[in-house]
Write an enzyme that holds these catalytic residues in place. Structure first.
Site, PDB file in Angstrom:
ATOM      1  N   ASP A 104       0.849  -1.358   0.381  1.00  0.00           N
ATOM      2  CA  ASP A 104       0.178  -0.277   0.191  1.00  0.00           C
ATOM      3  C   ASP A 104       1.239   0.594  -0.188  1.00  0.00           C
ATOM      4  OD1 ASP A 104      -2.463  -1.582  -0.062  1.00  0.00           O
ATOM      5  OD2 ASP A 104      -1.830  -1.727   2.600  1.00  0.00           O
ATOM      6  N   LYS A 105       0.404   2.699  -0.489  1.00  0.00           N
ATOM      7  CA  LYS A 105       0.578   3.783  -0.510  1.00  0.00           C
ATOM      8  C   LYS A 105       1.553   3.635   0.832  1.00  0.00           C
ATOM      9  CE  LYS A 105      -0.007   8.360  -1.302  1.00  0.00           C
ATOM     10  NZ  LYS A 105      -1.404   9.580  -1.264  1.00  0.00           N
TER      11      LYS A 105
END
Length: 336
Positions: free
Chosen positions: A173-174
């Site tokens: 995830d970012k």
């Protein structure tokens, strides 16, 4: 895509005739920043008289969706008789001259090289292991069409342009930091995808969660799928895909817990969803109910360890990665 109506089959032919009879248009080599923009121009034929402007533009540029052409209209990239027109529903008249600037879609411009510094943990001709920083998006998506890891990989080595997703075989995830595998050749990508699917790639994470901890060691085996109430989230749902995560508490300070998390499957947001489902959301994970604490402003999750066989040589490999400063400081606070 052609406009609706009984005369659909004749629209494109009619406009082609009108284009052939119209004075020659410019060469379409305008520039918008560094992006080459093509212009299409034509005279509205009788077959299109009274039709909506956006439908008429579809016949000028049938390779673009009507939705994209509507966006071009709203942005001022269409002209009727030399005047900018932004209203898609405007009715056109036979004899009017239409011009549309075919600015590429954001998505079509996303897959281009963008040099960036990659924190390389390991690299050879087939395999790249990187330490992804928090804040770096892995793959282009709405809202993030540039500045992604994929863009950096395309600039890093020429073969990336020939590989699915530039060699990306799994994602973080970012706002999750840590180790990621990337294939640099097609045989390596194929082998990595196979090994991940067979659960022969072993991944461990460090996480800091808040809540009431019932046991030092525990596992969650609930299936994960799209949250039916919020499409931006995943959730434990009976119709979801099987998922298993093992957890071990390393230390606790009040309601804060330093956890070692071992993935057995690789569902989207798996660790975050499993912890939220038992009332232990990750610190600062706003999407899943975690509140900022210990100086953390992003979800407290770090991919710290990878164990696998090299995709080509099959030599066993183990990689470890220390967490970044924000996570390390929070982790030390829990450990005391």
């Amino acid at each position: 895509m052609l406009p609706d109506g009984p005369e659909e089959p004749n629209y494109r032919n009619a406009l082609a005739i009108a284009l052939a009879l119209a004075p020659e248009a410019d060469d379409g080599s305008e520039r918008e920043g560094e992006v080459e923009v093509e212009s299409r121009e034509g005279v509205v034929p009788r077959a299109l008289h009274g039709q909506r402007l956006d439908k008429a533009l579809v016949t000028l540029a049938p390779e673009f969706s009507r939705s994209h052409l509507q966006h071009l209209l709203e942005a001022g990239h269409a002209r009727v008789d030399g005047l900018v027109e932004r209203t898609a529903s405007r009715r056109v008249r036979a004899g009017q001259r239409l011009v549309v600037e075919l600015v590429p879609t954001d998505e079509s411009r996303a897959f281009r090289p963008e040099p960036m510094v990659l924190a390389r943990v390991f690299e050879d001709e087939h395999l790249l292991v990187i330490d992804k920083p928090a804040g770096l998006v892995v793959h282009p998506a709405p809202g993030h069409w540039s500045g992604t890891l994929l863009n950096g990989l395309l600039a890093h080595h020429a073969a990336a342009a020939t590989l699915p997703r530039a060699g990306i075989v799994h994602r973080l995830d970012k706002d999750t930091s840590g180790l990621m595998l990337v294939g640099k050749s097609l045989p390596a990508v194929t082998a990595l995808v196979r090994d991940i699917g067979a659960r022969d790639v072993h991944r461990q994470y460090l996480g800091i969660a808040s809540g009431r901890l019932a046991a030092q060691r525990f596992d969650v085996t609930e299936p994960i799928g799209r949250d039916p109430r919020n499409r931006l989230r995943m959730a434990v749902v009976h119709s979801g895909k099987p998922a298993r995560t093992d957890f071990e508490s390393i230390a606790s300070a009040g309601r804060m817990h330093a956890l070692r998390c071992t993935l057995h499957t690789g569902r989207t947001h798996q660790i975050r969803v499993h912890l939220q489902s038992i009332g232990l959301p990750l610190v600062a994970d706003a999407l899943y109910g975690g509140k900022p604490a210990l100086g953390m402003e992003r979800q407290a999750l770090h991919a710290t360890s990878l164990r696998l066989e090299h995709p080509i040589t099959r030599v066993p490999l183990v990689f470890e990665c220390a967490p970044p400063a924000d996570f390390a400081a929070a982790w030390r606070e829990v450990l005391g």
